[in-house]
Design a protein around this motif. Structure first.
Motif, PDB file in Angstrom:
ATOM      1  N   MET A   1     -39.687   7.746  55.963  1.00 11.03           N
ATOM      2  CA  MET A   1     -40.026   6.538  55.215  1.00 11.03           C
ATOM      3  C   MET A   1     -41.227   5.858  55.859  1.00 11.03           C
ATOM      4  SD  MET A   1     -37.659   3.222  54.359  1.00 11.03           S
ATOM      5  CE  MET A   1     -36.460   4.264  53.535  1.00 11.03           C
ATOM      6  N   LYS A   2     -42.075   5.267  54.981  1.00 14.58           N
ATOM      7  CA  LYS A   2     -43.253   4.555  55.456  1.00 14.58           C
ATOM      8  C   LYS A   2     -43.222   3.112  54.967  1.00 14.58           C
ATOM      9  CE  LYS A   2     -46.116   8.719  55.712  1.00 14.58           C
ATOM     10  NZ  LYS A   2     -44.977   9.641  55.607  1.00 14.58           N
ATOM     11  N   ALA A   3     -44.066   2.285  55.542  1.00 13.35           N
ATOM     12  CA  ALA A   3     -44.153   0.877  55.143  1.00 13.35           C
ATOM     13  C   ALA A   3     -45.582   0.543  54.763  1.00 13.35           C
ATOM     14  CB  ALA A   3     -43.691  -0.036  56.278  1.00 13.35           C
ATOM     15  N   VAL A   4     -45.703  -0.335  53.767  1.00 14.86           N
ATOM     16  CA  VAL A   4     -47.006  -0.866  53.359  1.00 14.86           C
ATOM     17  C   VAL A   4     -46.911  -2.389  53.381  1.00 14.86           C
ATOM     18  CG1 VAL A   4     -48.642  -1.132  51.452  1.00 14.86           C
ATOM     19  CG2 VAL A   4     -47.654   1.120  51.945  1.00 14.86           C
ATOM     20  N   ILE A   5     -47.894  -3.019  54.004  1.00 14.02           N
ATOM     21  CA  ILE A   5     -47.968  -4.479  54.056  1.00 14.02           C
ATOM     22  C   ILE A   5     -49.270  -4.901  53.381  1.00 14.02           C
ATOM     23  CG2 ILE A   5     -48.044  -6.516  55.534  1.00 14.02           C
ATOM     24  CD1 ILE A   5     -46.573  -4.860  57.682  1.00 14.02           C
ATOM     25  N   LEU A   6     -49.155  -5.770  52.380  1.00 14.01           N
ATOM     26  CA  LEU A   6     -50.314  -6.196  51.606  1.00 14.01           C
ATOM     27  C   LEU A   6     -50.888  -7.477  52.202  1.00 14.01           C
ATOM     28  CD1 LEU A   6     -48.814  -5.547  48.058  1.00 14.01           C
ATOM     29  CD2 LEU A   6     -50.158  -3.983  49.493  1.00 14.01           C
ATOM     30  N   ALA A   7     -52.055  -7.371  52.828  1.00  9.54           N
ATOM     31  CA  ALA A   7     -52.641  -8.508  53.549  1.00  9.54           C
ATOM     32  C   ALA A   7     -54.125  -8.649  53.267  1.00  9.54           C
ATOM     33  CB  ALA A   7     -52.402  -8.333  55.048  1.00  9.54           C
ATOM     34  N   ASP A  90     -46.906  10.133  50.557  1.00  8.79           N
ATOM     35  CA  ASP A  90     -46.007  11.096  49.933  1.00  8.79           C
ATOM     36  C   ASP A  90     -44.649  11.008  50.628  1.00  8.79           C
ATOM     37  OD1 ASP A  90     -45.085  13.158  48.319  1.00  8.79           O
ATOM     38  OD2 ASP A  90     -45.795  14.732  49.675  1.00  8.79           O
ATOM     39  N   ASP A  91     -44.025   9.862  50.504  1.00 11.13           N
ATOM     40  CA  ASP A  91     -42.745   9.595  51.159  1.00 11.13           C
ATOM     41  C   ASP A  91     -42.157   8.354  50.500  1.00 11.13           C
ATOM     42  OD1 ASP A  91     -40.593   9.641  52.871  1.00 11.13           O
ATOM     43  OD2 ASP A  91     -41.783   9.478  54.707  1.00 11.13           O
ATOM     44  N   ASP A  92     -40.872   8.101  50.715  1.00  8.53           N
ATOM     45  CA  ASP A  92     -40.315   6.821  50.288  1.00  8.53           C
ATOM     46  C   ASP A  92     -41.055   5.704  51.018  1.00  8.53           C
ATOM     47  OD1 ASP A  92     -38.534   8.397  48.925  1.00  8.53           O
ATOM     48  OD2 ASP A  92     -36.743   7.572  49.849  1.00  8.53           O
ATOM     49  N   VAL A  93     -41.267   4.586  50.321  1.00  6.42           N
ATOM     50  CA  VAL A  93     -42.061   3.489  50.875  1.00  6.42           C
ATOM     51  C   VAL A  93     -41.346   2.155  50.666  1.00  6.42           C
ATOM     52  CG1 VAL A  93     -44.213   2.164  50.678  1.00  6.42           C
ATOM     53  CG2 VAL A  93     -44.276   4.663  50.530  1.00  6.42           C
ATOM     54  N   ALA A 111     -33.802  -0.471  53.786  1.00 10.39           N
ATOM     55  CA  ALA A 111     -33.855   0.882  54.335  1.00 10.39           C
ATOM     56  C   ALA A 111     -32.587   1.666  54.020  1.00 10.39           C
ATOM     57  CB  ALA A 111     -34.081   0.823  55.842  1.00 10.39           C
ATOM     58  N   ALA A 112     -31.462   0.971  53.945  1.00 10.91           N
ATOM     59  CA  ALA A 112     -30.187   1.632  53.688  1.00 10.91           C
ATOM     60  C   ALA A 112     -29.977   1.945  52.213  1.00 10.91           C
ATOM     61  CB  ALA A 112     -29.038   0.755  54.189  1.00 10.91           C
ATOM     62  N   HIS A 113     -30.713   1.277  51.344  1.00  3.66           N
ATOM     63  CA  HIS A 113     -30.504   1.452  49.907  1.00  3.66           C
ATOM     64  C   HIS A 113     -31.087   2.780  49.439  1.00  3.66           C
ATOM     65  CE1 HIS A 113     -29.806   0.123  45.780  1.00  3.66           C
ATOM     66  NE2 HIS A 113     -30.951   0.720  45.492  1.00  3.66           N
ATOM     67  N   ALA A 114     -30.335   3.490  48.618  1.00  2.00           N
ATOM     68  CA  ALA A 114     -30.830   4.738  48.035  1.00  2.00           C
ATOM     69  C   ALA A 114     -31.449   4.436  46.678  1.00  2.00           C
ATOM     70  CB  ALA A 114     -29.692   5.731  47.886  1.00  2.00           C
ATOM     71  N   GLY A 115     -32.722   4.725  46.526  1.00  2.50           N
ATOM     72  CA  GLY A 115     -33.377   4.494  45.245  1.00  2.50           C
ATOM     73  C   GLY A 115     -34.362   3.348  45.288  1.00  2.50           C
ATOM     74  N   ASN A 116     -34.997   3.120  44.152  1.00  2.00           N
ATOM     75  CA  ASN A 116     -35.965   2.040  44.033  1.00  2.00           C
ATOM     76  C   ASN A 116     -35.241   0.697  44.079  1.00  2.00           C
ATOM     77  OD1 ASN A 116     -37.894   4.062  43.536  1.00  2.00           O
ATOM     78  ND2 ASN A 116     -37.532   3.970  41.332  1.00  2.00           N
ATOM     79  N   LYS A 162     -40.211   8.390  46.748  1.00  2.41           N
ATOM     80  CA  LYS A 162     -41.344   9.321  46.794  1.00  2.41           C
ATOM     81  C   LYS A 162     -41.652   9.903  45.418  1.00  2.41           C
ATOM     82  CE  LYS A 162     -42.179  14.017  48.535  1.00  2.41           C
ATOM     83  NZ  LYS A 162     -41.675  15.062  49.473  1.00  2.41           N
ATOM     84  N   ASN A 163     -40.610  10.355  44.705  1.00  3.22           N
ATOM     85  CA  ASN A 163     -40.828  11.040  43.428  1.00  3.22           C
ATOM     86  C   ASN A 163     -41.371  10.120  42.335  1.00  3.22           C
ATOM     87  OD1 ASN A 163     -39.909  13.390  44.598  1.00  3.22           O
ATOM     88  ND2 ASN A 163     -37.846  13.253  43.734  1.00  3.22           N
ATOM     89  N   ASP A 164     -41.198   8.815  42.510  1.00  5.39           N
ATOM     90  CA  ASP A 164     -41.669   7.869  41.501  1.00  5.39           C
ATOM     91  C   ASP A 164     -43.045   7.280  41.815  1.00  5.39           C
ATOM     92  OD1 ASP A 164     -39.498   8.024  39.730  1.00  5.39           O
ATOM     93  OD2 ASP A 164     -38.307   6.653  40.968  1.00  5.39           O
ATOM     94  N   ILE A 165     -43.613   7.634  42.960  1.00  7.60           N
ATOM     95  CA  ILE A 165     -44.923   7.080  43.320  1.00  7.60           C
ATOM     96  C   ILE A 165     -46.015   7.477  42.325  1.00  7.60           C
ATOM     97  CG2 ILE A 165     -46.784   7.185  45.031  1.00  7.60           C
ATOM     98  CD1 ILE A 165     -44.697   6.945  47.206  1.00  7.60           C
TER      99      ILE A 165
END
Length: 223
Positions: A1-7, A90-93, A111-116, A162-165
């Motif tokens: 899993m990766k993280a994105v921070i919008l700044a 190319d990973d869950d984010v 992080a514990a939740h499965a899915g969007n 990931k599959n929905d990105i």
């Protein structure tokens, strides 16, 4: 899993001469530093920060994360900044706005939740807050500032599989320049892609848009 921070934003409503994410908390951490620390606490070490306004100040303060640059940050909003990062991943984010101050438990839940997922706070909302409405199964039906009869606030912390990105990127590309990323989420929902509402009301979480928000954040996170 990766993280994105919008700044990338200017933060004109707060009116500081530096990016909002560099605002100092009573703990001695900057808002962005707190976010980075919490992501790493849960094993999310690949962190991508999207920058624009006075980007060098952020990059010099936090040299040990990855950066993506939104070159037209001054005429675009979070839908386009999110594109800048997701197109390379190319990973869950898990992604969040760079001005959200939150407890560790918020990221634990996401992080514990499965899915969007969309992190939500079941509280009364003001005009400027992003609101949501969900169905009886907890799936998001609407998410924007204009939701009628909202159930609470979408706090600006979210998760995409990931599959929905790829389809999410297509939706974000269709957003107007000044649209928030929530418009892209609504587009996906209309296409049949599910996003669950993850209730984080038990934790402290506040998005800093105005001076009063910053004062409240300083009070909430005083210890």
């Amino acid at each position: 899993m990766k993280a994105v921070i919008l700044a990338a934003g200017v933060g004109s409503r707060l009116g500081r001469p530096f990016p909002k994410c560099l605002s100092m908390l009573p703990t001695g951490e900057r808002i962005l530093g707190r976010q980075i620390r919490i992501f790493r606490q849960f094993g999310i070490n690949e962190i991508f920060v999207v920058v624009g306004f006075k980007k060098n100040l952020i990059m010099e303060e936090f040299p040990d994360v990855y950066y993506r640059y939104n070159p037209i940050y001054y005429i675009t909003n979070t839908s386009k900044s999110l594109c800048c990062a997701l197109e390379f991943l190319d990973d869950d984010v898990i992604w969040c706005n760079g001005d959200v101050v939150f407890d560790e438990g918020v990221i634990r839940e996401m992080a514990a939740h499965a899915g969007n997922a969309v992190a939500v706070d079941r509280k009364k909302c003001g005009e400027e807050e992003v609101k949501y409405r969900a169905d009886q199964n907890g799936l998001i039906l609407e998410i924007s500032k204009k939701v009628a009869a909202p159930e609470g606030e979408a706090v600006g912390v979210n998760r995409i599989q990931k599959n929905d990105i790829p389809v999410f990127l297509q939706a974000l590309a269709r957003c107007k320049e000044q649209d928030y990323f929530e418009m892209g989420v609504e587009m996906l929902i209309k296409q049949g892609v599910d996003f669950s509402a993850v209730d984080i009301s038990a934790y402290r979480c506040i998005e800093v848009d105005f001076e009063e928000d910053l004062k409240q954040a300083l009070s909430m996170f005083a210890e």
